[in-house]
Design an enzyme around this catalytic site. Sequence first.
Site, PDB file in Angstrom:
ATOM      1  CG  LEU B  65      -1.969  -1.310   1.413  1.00 43.12           C
ATOM      2  CD1 LEU B  65      -2.468  -1.069   2.451  1.00 43.12           C
ATOM      3  CD2 LEU B  65      -2.437  -1.609   0.069  1.00 43.12           C
ATOM      4  NE  ARG B  66       4.581   0.745  -3.781  1.00 46.85           N
ATOM      5  CZ  ARG B  66       5.432  -0.079  -4.381  1.00 46.85           C
ATOM      6  NH1 ARG B  66       6.150  -0.492  -3.194  1.00 46.85           N
ATOM      7  NH2 ARG B  66       5.643  -0.567  -5.432  1.00 46.85           N
ATOM      8  CG  ASP B 307       3.688  -9.269  -6.069  1.00 44.30           C
ATOM      9  OD1 ASP B 307       3.915  -8.736  -5.024  1.00 44.30           O
ATOM     10  OD2 ASP B 307       4.577  -9.663  -7.088  1.00 44.30           O
ATOM     11  CG  HIS B 311       5.936   1.511  -9.286  1.00 46.29           C
ATOM     12  ND1 HIS B 311       6.916   1.770  -8.215  1.00 46.29           N
ATOM     13  CD2 HIS B 311       6.139   0.331  -9.430  1.00 46.29           C
ATOM     14  CE1 HIS B 311       7.534   0.570  -7.970  1.00 46.29           C
ATOM     15  NE2 HIS B 311       7.072  -0.248  -8.730  1.00 46.29           N
TER      16      HIS B 311
END
Lengths: 342, 427
Positions: B65-66, B307, B311
């Site tokens: 999820l960053r 997965d 970005h």
Amino acid sequence: MVNKPSKPTDSLIGNDNWNIQLDRNGRLKHFLTVEGLGSEILTSILDTAESFANVNEQRVKKVPILRGKTIVNLFFEASTRTRTTFELAAKRLSADILNINISTSATTKGESLLDTLQNLQAMLCDMFIVRHSDSGAAHFIASHVAPHISVINAGDGWHAHPTQAMLDMFTIRRFKGDFGNLRVAIVGDLLHSRVARSQIHALNTLNTGDVRVIAPRTLVPNDIEDMGVKVYHDLAKGVKDADVIIMLRLQKERMQGALLPSEHEYYSEYGLTEDKLKAAKDDAIVMHPGPINRGVEIESSVADGPRSVILNQVTYGIAVRMAIMSMVLGREPEAEISGEEQ
Amino acid sequence: MSRLLISNGLILDPVSETVKTSSVCIEDGKIIALGDALPGFEPDKTIDATGLIISAGIVDLCARLREPGLEFKANIQSETIAAASAGITTLCCPPDTDPVIDEPAVVELIHHKTLMAAHTKVLTLGALTTGLKGQLLSEMAALQTAGCVGVSNTRRPVESTQVLKRAYAYAANYDMAVFIEPDDHWLSAGGCAHDGRVASRLGLQGIPVSAETVAISRSLMLIAETGVKAHFGRLSSAHAVRLIADAKDQGLPVTADVSAHQLFLNEMDISSFNSIYHVLPPLRSQRDMEALRRGVQDGVIDAICSDHQPHEIDAKQAPFASTEPGISSLETLLPLSLRLVREQVVPTYTALSLITSKPAAILGISAGTLREGEIADICIYDPDADWQLDTESMLSHGKNTPFEGWNFQGKNRYTIINGELVFSSDQ
């Protein structure tokens, strides 16, 4: 709305991206890789280079073909010979040329490759000659520059060095004529060699009879047979009755990665010596893209001997690069328009 | 007190293998009736599911999820909105956030943020070693207490086999499962593509299959000695599938998953240096892809995950090897799984179990099934919807998908979590 195919094509070279090097009339717009170009285009590069080779032998070595064009030598990786021959070729075609060495400027300050390109593009140039350490860099640049800019690949990573391959083909044709009956052996570090990959494509496109590569197992890429070569691990067997032997440069750092034990052992197993050259045909020529490591991949007396055409390669490099630049930049825009009308 | 009625849908439950046109009554977050609507049940809201399939909510074993650390790529809110829209009700984050999930405070930070902003349930894996550096054991007991459902070192290396063995033994001590992304760092270092004919042609540094199989073999030996429960994530090669099959035959406590894109893409896709196909583990040969599909068919592979790796645009704008690996894939998990049905790889039951009940079992949570008395985490999808993926309409902050322009059949329409409608395509 056009219904796109549900799965992109599986073809290796049928993909649009490969053909970005051709314009809609099938002429060279960029020169990024030999792969996917037909033998007509390769032959036409060689024929055009022949005419420039004559220019280079005259007292006034200059023609006005690219007068008013601006070419940028964009080198992200150090190079002397390739950069210089491109520069000389551009000058003999009367183009203006600018040398930019990026490895010591913008990208080390954190500017992205795309930013660098956009800045240079703003300077209104016509062609980028690009060398970069990443495979695919020239493709990336060609697919991101403005449509009027052409890109010539002067070496990208381990992928391609198509102008080197073409000057090698030019050299082979000058000394050996037709490719059909030739046995060509490429010896050395194939794993890391963009030169070898481009040579293999060019030799096969020009229907060379027998293309073989010779290297220890640690320096051969997986499944390289797929590219149309026979693989040998023994130098004596590999060069037997060869018409052309191309030696590749061995980088010193290969010992660090445990790819080879020592220069000494490499030389004794894979170095081309006068003795080993005896297995080849009597009139075999020896080539090397340079710079040479004497006593590592080749014996001095072979490099300087009567079979060596290594310095001819350098000379022909200018004519071949003139040919490619003039074909790419000298396309008549009128012809393009009439082509569109058809 | 909220009551929700889903009427006239086709209930597909892979656990009970039931399929029937019926209704679901939900009260206080739980399923109180399946089948005919309860007499006298007065819903606050009714969803007409005529022609739609009612399934347990999707459980995704691996989604990045960053957040925290890489919020310029995405965040918990943006990605869970995307997940909910795609029928995902629970997802599991690996510990390679920044800071790494190697202490309870980070777990609490994520749980807090989840409570505030998340649209799905978010589970976490703790780091196997401190800082994921592969040297010191993390405080696994504390991580477990804080809520981590397992431990993982992600793809980061543990150089010492001794450290790895002790980490597995220590995890076994707390009955924590280890989640392994098998990679021998020294075989894969510097590589960006499958070490095969395409990478050789393109001059891209290869990652050999042995990078995966050496890592799996090493772990299997240590699993056998320590008895730790282990899950192998993101398999990429035929040989890896064989190793897992053998381990299962020997009775080792192992499970495995594959990311959905590995079942549809292979090395040929990178042949024009298109960085959208840059993933780790790399896309391997056609033969490997087919073996992964067979692994899914015969149950060697237990689950399919997204997965998910969103970005920003710049991350993919460079020559291939210099781009960041990964695909934004939450929104293609269900569509690709249903495509396996259409391509006759697996029947619908199996496809749904691979993304619901089986991953739930791997995580040790009670989810992924439709039963009276269970928490109402449900996705309702239209099996006949024909649509085309357009990155413009993706909700994830990451638009990096190779599936743009692909045609899919089947699309999520409603997502219900704890009995609340969190996504509806009606609006």
